[in-house]
Design an enzyme around this catalytic site. Structure first.
Site, PDB file in Angstrom:
ATOM      1  N   GLN A 120     -32.855 -30.125 117.076  1.00  0.00           N
ATOM      2  CA  GLN A 120     -34.096 -29.694 116.432  1.00  0.00           C
ATOM      3  C   GLN A 120     -34.279 -30.369 115.075  1.00  0.00           C
ATOM      4  O   GLN A 120     -33.340 -30.914 114.498  1.00  0.00           O
ATOM      5  CB  GLN A 120     -34.098 -28.162 116.265  1.00  0.00           C
ATOM      6  N   HIS A 140     -32.976  -9.419 108.593  1.00  0.00           N
ATOM      7  CA  HIS A 140     -31.644  -9.269 109.183  1.00  0.00           C
ATOM      8  C   HIS A 140     -31.193  -7.807 109.274  1.00  0.00           C
ATOM      9  O   HIS A 140     -30.551  -7.420 110.254  1.00  0.00           O
ATOM     10  CB  HIS A 140     -30.629 -10.130 108.417  1.00  0.00           C
ATOM     11  N   GLU A 165     -27.703 -19.109 110.266  1.00  0.00           N
ATOM     12  CA  GLU A 165     -27.456 -18.998 108.818  1.00  0.00           C
ATOM     13  C   GLU A 165     -26.260 -18.122 108.471  1.00  0.00           C
ATOM     14  O   GLU A 165     -25.727 -18.176 107.374  1.00  0.00           O
ATOM     15  CB  GLU A 165     -28.671 -18.405 108.084  1.00  0.00           C
ATOM     16  N   ASP A 194     -23.758 -20.315 118.283  1.00  0.00           N
ATOM     17  CA  ASP A 194     -24.965 -21.076 117.925  1.00  0.00           C
ATOM     18  C   ASP A 194     -24.793 -22.520 118.383  1.00  0.00           C
ATOM     19  O   ASP A 194     -23.738 -23.122 118.193  1.00  0.00           O
ATOM     20  CB  ASP A 194     -25.221 -21.029 116.419  1.00  0.00           C
ATOM     21  N   ASP A 237     -23.719 -23.782 123.391  1.00  0.00           N
ATOM     22  CA  ASP A 237     -24.956 -23.272 123.974  1.00  0.00           C
ATOM     23  C   ASP A 237     -24.734 -21.823 124.439  1.00  0.00           C
ATOM     24  O   ASP A 237     -23.820 -21.563 125.237  1.00  0.00           O
ATOM     25  CB  ASP A 237     -25.335 -24.165 125.161  1.00  0.00           C
ATOM     26  N   ASP A 283     -30.499 -13.685 118.133  1.00  0.00           N
ATOM     27  CA  ASP A 283     -31.150 -14.187 116.919  1.00  0.00           C
ATOM     28  C   ASP A 283     -31.418 -15.674 117.142  1.00  0.00           C
ATOM     29  O   ASP A 283     -30.913 -16.532 116.436  1.00  0.00           O
ATOM     30  CB  ASP A 283     -30.230 -13.964 115.715  1.00  0.00           C
ATOM     31  N   PRO A 343     -34.318 -25.381 121.896  1.00  0.00           N
ATOM     32  CA  PRO A 343     -33.074 -25.228 122.670  1.00  0.00           C
ATOM     33  C   PRO A 343     -32.876 -23.793 123.168  1.00  0.00           C
ATOM     34  O   PRO A 343     -31.961 -23.532 123.947  1.00  0.00           O
ATOM     35  CB  PRO A 343     -31.979 -25.629 121.673  1.00  0.00           C
TER      36      PRO A 343
HETATM   37  N1  SAM Z   1     -34.898 -15.774 112.207  1.00  0.00           N
HETATM   38  C1  SAM Z   1     -35.132 -16.777 113.161  1.00  0.00           C
HETATM   39  C2  SAM Z   1     -36.541 -16.808 113.665  1.00  0.00           C
HETATM   40  O1  SAM Z   1     -37.369 -16.173 113.079  1.00  0.00           O
HETATM   41  O2  SAM Z   1     -36.820 -17.511 114.639  1.00  0.00           O
HETATM   42  C3  SAM Z   1     -34.018 -17.039 114.098  1.00  0.00           C
HETATM   43  C4  SAM Z   1     -32.789 -17.367 113.272  1.00  0.00           C
HETATM   44  S1  SAM Z   1     -31.528 -18.413 113.726  1.00  0.00           S
HETATM   45  C5  SAM Z   1     -31.569 -19.696 112.511  1.00  0.00           C
HETATM   46  C6  SAM Z   1     -31.973 -19.278 115.208  1.00  0.00           C
HETATM   47  C7  SAM Z   1     -30.770 -20.055 115.738  1.00  0.00           C
HETATM   48  O3  SAM Z   1     -30.849 -20.129 117.167  1.00  0.00           O
HETATM   49  C8  SAM Z   1     -30.674 -21.495 115.246  1.00  0.00           C
HETATM   50  O4  SAM Z   1     -29.582 -21.645 114.393  1.00  0.00           O
HETATM   51  C9  SAM Z   1     -30.529 -22.328 116.535  1.00  0.00           C
HETATM   52  O5  SAM Z   1     -29.605 -23.385 116.427  1.00  0.00           O
HETATM   53  C10 SAM Z   1     -30.059 -21.251 117.509  1.00  0.00           C
HETATM   54  N2  SAM Z   1     -30.259 -21.590 118.932  1.00  0.00           N
HETATM   55  C11 SAM Z   1     -31.381 -22.046 119.540  1.00  0.00           C
HETATM   56  N3  SAM Z   1     -31.148 -22.258 120.852  1.00  0.00           N
HETATM   57  C12 SAM Z   1     -29.845 -21.913 121.081  1.00  0.00           C
HETATM   58  C13 SAM Z   1     -29.016 -21.913 122.234  1.00  0.00           C
HETATM   59  N4  SAM Z   1     -29.452 -22.351 123.425  1.00  0.00           N
HETATM   60  N5  SAM Z   1     -27.744 -21.473 122.098  1.00  0.00           N
HETATM   61  C14 SAM Z   1     -27.268 -21.047 120.903  1.00  0.00           C
HETATM   62  N6  SAM Z   1     -28.014 -21.050 119.773  1.00  0.00           N
HETATM   63  C15 SAM Z   1     -29.288 -21.479 119.856  1.00  0.00           C
END
Ligand code: SAM
Length: 295
Positions: free
Chosen positions: A36, A67, A91, A111, A143, A161, A170
């Site tokens: 991303q 959170h 985060e 993550d 993943d 999250d 992703p």
């Molecule tokens: N607060 C956020 C929002 O409003 O959308 C979500 C927070 S968090 C940063 C989202 C996380 O999901 C990211 O760090 C991203 O890398 C993770 N992510 C996305 N797809 C994923 C997957 N297939 N497996 C694991 N983590 C994933």
């Protein structure tokens, strides 16, 4: 404040004809990970912010609203909180909130994006506040989809999250019946699955309602709740799923007792806030009750 024309702007579009402009006071990072587009910036009003694929993930100013809302209602309601699983959560602030409860023996966070975790450690250490180094934290870069297929653990609370399941994200493949069934299979008896579930704004709640409709086929109780998140400039929604507990009627005494076992002070969540989170306006109740698309 200098005049607007001297600022650079981060413009978050919530629709092709709607946008929130944040002035940028500093850019810490701007680039692409394997998964991303990632930006870490600072704004005069909200402080530091993490942005993925053009969507605000959280801001220093109000991340606790998001959170604490994501984590604590589910943890207060679940029968057991010894084992907790976080899908996504880059985060580290979701991890931080979970580990504030001394009853948590282990919290596994999965993550996909190691760069987001590394940038958060480097530029946003206030979010995790040491949680990544906590011996009860089990942080996996991978993943969540693959993890759910291989893992045989049982969790009292599972927290999603993840980024919004938009086409190029992703997280897209994690929102469908099969994965929701995999997640349910990992929930211990009396467990709660909670997810950040898109916006609850009247003009933009269709994704939220689609998630709720799909999850209702898996759980006896699928309860929406929401709060305004100023950095998102909208009402943000969540879904709590359980076969045992309707979180909208969680007893005040249970919430008080749960909160009294958290280390440090809450910023946003308590029994009074809980009642407000789960008190939905008529238009949203009507939208949630209406038939419509599922995943
Ligand atoms: N607060 C956020 C929002 O409003 O959308 C979500 C927070 S968090 C940063 C989202 C996380 O999901 C990211 O760090 C991203 O890398 C993770 N992510 C996305 N797809 C994923 C997957 N297939 N497996 C694991 N983590 C994933």
């Amino acid at each position: 404040m200098p005049k607007t024309e001297f600022w650079q702007w981060y413009v978050e579009e919530s629709a092709p004809t709607e946008a929130h402009h944040h002035a940028i006071s500093r850019v810490f990072f701007e680039g692409r990970s394997d998964f991303q587009q990632v930006s870490v910036i600072e704004t005069p009003v909200f402080g530091k912010m993490l942005i993925l694929d053009g969507d605000t993930q959280s801001s220093q100013g109000d991340e606790k609203i998001y959170h604490e809302t994501l984590v604590h209602p589910a943890m207060a309601a679940a029968r057991s909180i010894e084992e907790v699983l976080i899908l996504g959560g880059g985060e580290g602030a979701t991890l931080r909130e979970v580990l504030r409860h001394k009853g948590v023996k282990r919290c596994t966070m999965v993550d996909i994006d190691g760069l987001v975790i590394d940038l958060s450690k480097k530029y946003l250490p206030e979010w995790a506040d040491g949680a990544f180094e906590n011996p009860r934290a089990n942080v996996i870069v991978g993943d969540a989809l693959a993890y759910l297929r291989e893992d045989r653990g049982q969790y009292g609370v599972i927290i999603s999250d993840l980024t919004e399941p938009l086409e190029d994200s992703p997280s897209n493949l994690l929102f469908n019946h099969d994965v929701f069934a995999d997640i349910k299979a990992r929930l211990a008896p009396g467990g709660v699955y909670v997810l950040q579930a898109s916006t609850a704004a009247w003009h933009n709640a269709s994704l939220h309602c689609k998630m709720a409709r799909t999850l209702r086929r898996h759980y006896a109780h699928v309860t929406s709740f929401f709060t305004h998140v100023p950095a998102f400039d909208t009402d943000w929604a969540f879904l709590a799923c359980s076969d045992e507990i309707d979180l909208s009627v969680l007893a005040r005494e249970r919430i008080d007792s749960y909160c009294s076992q958290l280390s440090g002070e809450n910023f946003f969540y308590d029994a009074q806030t809980h009642a407000r989170l789960f008190s939905l306006p008529l238009y949203l109740r009507r939208m949630l009750a209406a038939p419509g698309a599922t995943f």
